[in-house]
Design a protein around this motif. Structure first.
Motif, mmCIF file in Angstrom:
data_model
loop_
_atom_site.group_PDB
_atom_site.id
_atom_site.type_symbol
_atom_site.label_atom_id
_atom_site.label_comp_id
_atom_site.label_asym_id
_atom_site.label_seq_id
_atom_site.Cartn_x
_atom_site.Cartn_y
_atom_site.Cartn_z
ATOM 1 N N UNK A 138 -1.458 -4.632 11.596
ATOM 2 C CA UNK A 138 -2.009 -3.497 10.854
ATOM 3 C C UNK A 138 -0.967 -2.924 9.900
ATOM 4 N N UNK A 139 0.257 -2.761 10.387
ATOM 5 C CA UNK A 139 1.316 -2.224 9.528
ATOM 6 C C UNK A 139 1.602 -3.176 8.370
ATOM 7 N N UNK A 140 1.592 -4.466 8.622
ATOM 8 C CA UNK A 140 1.805 -5.446 7.555
ATOM 9 C C UNK A 140 0.707 -5.404 6.520
ATOM 10 N N UNK A 141 -0.534 -5.262 6.966
ATOM 11 C CA UNK A 141 -1.655 -5.169 6.031
ATOM 12 C C UNK A 141 -1.538 -3.921 5.178
ATOM 13 N N UNK A 142 -1.190 -2.799 5.801
ATOM 14 C CA UNK A 142 -1.032 -1.548 5.052
ATOM 15 C C UNK A 142 0.066 -1.701 4.011
ATOM 16 N N UNK A 143 1.210 -2.230 4.404
ATOM 17 C CA UNK A 143 2.329 -2.403 3.469
ATOM 18 C C UNK A 143 1.963 -3.360 2.341
ATOM 19 N N UNK A 164 -1.044 -3.980 1.169
ATOM 20 C CA UNK A 164 -2.000 -3.312 0.273
ATOM 21 C C UNK A 164 -1.289 -2.312 -0.637
ATOM 22 N N UNK A 165 -0.348 -1.559 -0.088
ATOM 23 C CA UNK A 165 0.400 -0.601 -0.915
ATOM 24 C C UNK A 165 1.193 -1.342 -1.981
ATOM 25 N N UNK A 166 1.854 -2.425 -1.604
ATOM 26 C CA UNK A 166 2.635 -3.203 -2.572
ATOM 27 C C UNK A 166 1.742 -3.795 -3.654
ATOM 28 N N UNK A 167 0.577 -4.297 -3.278
ATOM 29 C CA UNK A 167 -0.341 -4.862 -4.264
ATOM 30 C C UNK A 167 -0.874 -3.796 -5.211
ATOM 31 N N UNK A 168 -1.068 -2.567 -4.703
ATOM 32 C CA UNK A 168 -1.510 -1.489 -5.589
ATOM 33 C C UNK A 168 -0.388 -1.049 -6.527
#
Length: 182
Positions: free
Chosen positions: A71-76, A78-82
């Motif tokens: 979950x933390x990897x997905x959040x990070x 997604x933030x990086x991609x944004x």
């Protein structure tokens, strides 16, 4: 009369060794042996149960920790991609969903260098096939991001300089795209 004499006398009178019900010494010896055996078996069984319980607890904790890290990897990610999208123009590989037969959908890997399209997955659902293509593309982009970050930076720099050149050309009047005064 000691035990040995009692046992001999019983055997002389009855022709056989005394039965277990009458032989108190044999009863005590068998009881001690049974207690030792039971305690040993209980200890081994208990040790096995404790080991299994410890293994189960450790596995459950690792699964929970792995889920939290996912979950933390997905959040990070997604933030990086944004913050900075990593779309790479002119990629060699892309993925496409096509119908496969009458009731299936297939995901094909398209090779931009002129190679043959390769079948990667077949499903009954178009949505599932589209999701598979999306996952394959994001995995490929993530692989490129991890293995050649300089390639992404060069592409981004080239795209930025091309945009700047087009803006300058447009402002200087060299490129009159869509102007009415031509």
């Amino acid at each position: 009369m000691n035990y040995r004499q009692w046992k001999k006398r019983y055997k002389k009178l009855h022709g056989v060794n005394p039965p277990l019900e009458l032989d108190k010494r044999k009863q005590r010896r068998l009881a001690k042996k049974a207690i030792k055996q039971i305690s040993y078996m209980d200890l081994a069984t208990a040790a096995t149960r404790v080991a299994e319980a410890f293994t189960n607890i450790a596995a459950t904790a690792m699964r929970a920790l792995g889920g939290a890290f996912d979950t933390a990897g997905t959040v990070c990610r997604n933030v990086a991609d944004n913050m900075q999208s990593i779309e790479i123009k002119g990629r060699v590989f892309s993925w496409q969903v096509r119908e496969y037969g009458s009731s299936h959908y297939a995901v094909y890997e398209i090779n931009a260098l002129g190679g043959a399209d390769e079948l990667r997955a077949v499903t009954y659902s178009q949505k599932a096939a589209e999701k598979i293509a999306e996952i394959l593309e994001s995995d490929h982009l993530e692989h490129i991001r991890q293995t050649s970050p300089d390639r992404i930076q060069r592409r981004n720099d080239a795209a930025d300089s091309l945009r700047a050149a087009l803006v300058m050309a447009y402002e200087s009047g060299v490129a009159n795209y869509g102007r009415a005064d031509n």
